[in-house]
Design a protein around this motif. Sequence first.
Motif, PDB file in Angstrom:
ATOM      1  N   UNK A   2       0.379  -1.242   0.406  1.00  0.00           N
ATOM      2  CA  UNK A   2      -0.182   0.022  -0.209  1.00  0.00           C
ATOM      3  C   UNK A   2       0.607   1.211   0.139  1.00  0.00           C
ATOM      4  N   UNK A   3       0.825   2.180  -0.413  1.00  0.00           N
ATOM      5  CA  UNK A   3       1.489   3.311  -0.639  1.00  0.00           C
ATOM      6  C   UNK A   3       1.198   4.234   0.716  1.00  0.00           C
ATOM      7  N   UNK A   4       2.085   5.075   1.159  1.00  0.00           N
ATOM      8  CA  UNK A   4       1.497   5.519   2.450  1.00  0.00           C
ATOM      9  C   UNK A   4       2.107   6.771   2.204  1.00  0.00           C
ATOM     10  N   UNK A   5       2.215   7.386   3.101  1.00  0.00           N
ATOM     11  CA  UNK A   5       3.201   8.946   3.507  1.00  0.00           C
ATOM     12  C   UNK A   5       3.661   9.052   4.670  1.00  0.00           C
ATOM     13  N   UNK A   6       3.951   7.786   5.114  1.00  0.00           N
ATOM     14  CA  UNK A   6       5.291   7.438   5.670  1.00  0.00           C
ATOM     15  C   UNK A   6       6.457   9.071   5.865  1.00  0.00           C
ATOM     16  N   UNK A   7       7.234   8.817   4.855  1.00  0.00           N
ATOM     17  CA  UNK A   7       7.892   9.747   4.855  1.00  0.00           C
ATOM     18  C   UNK A   7       7.954  10.886   5.412  1.00  0.00           C
TER      19      UNK A   7
END
Length: 288
Positions: A2-7
């Motif tokens: 899943x693509x996340x904004x973890x960065x």
Amino acid sequence: MLRTNRDRVVKWSVQGKVHHPTGGGYRITHEGIPMVLPATGGISYNVHIGDLAFGWAGDHVEPGVSIRNEDKNENAALTTFACIGNKAKIISGDAKGKLGYVTGTHGGIEHTMIHFDECILEDLCIDDKIIIQAYGQGLQLLDYLDIKVMNIDPDLFEQLEIAECDGKIHVPVVAIVPPYLMGSGIGAASSYTGDYDIMTADVDEIKRLHLDKLKFGDFVLLQDCDNTYGRGYLKGAVSIGVVVHSDCVKMGHGPGITTIMTCKKSLIDPIIDHNANITHYMKKLSRS
């Protein structure tokens, strides 16, 4: 994956100390029987993440180590921003330097619970300080913005073996909980801290749904439960949570659930997997 904004998710510090158990009087069971039992706080030497949440001679028992910050505002930050799977480090006392991880937060008593290996517990004392690398609040699923993610470390989240199919995500869980069993904590203004309880007074129903087999750290799906801006009932809503404390003797209470995902729409489906427990995923994380 899943693509996340973890960065873009901020990792920062929150801190508390091992909190002494409080109280000690009678607790009245849902059958009207007064009992004196161990409950919240302190160091639970023989109650661990991965153990059964049922059958203990206790009430709201918290596995591992319970910490709190005595400054009310600072403790609010601790219980809000400490996420399941976050790294915790002991910074005072005989166990100084030892590491563990957050396993959940408990509303009402406002505790944050931490797992340490059993050999570390022997060297811990009441009031020992523990610092947590708080990381997780603000995490988003970039392709599923209707699904709100909360209270979970991004590193742990990526180990959950979540699948995507037909515009939905499919999440491994041990069990499915119907909305009529959710009790104490419902109606709270926020799901970004604390928990709410599966009511267990109806023993036959709990056994029928196999909820009597739940363990500390198990992932469960809550049907028709909306945790987006508080905790309430909404037909079609779905929430995912983690079992954070034990069964209880009091009416309206039971194993506590800290929310990690919620959606007002039916965009989350369960995959029944009896290995869906924090311990399983943290072991995977340590090997990766």
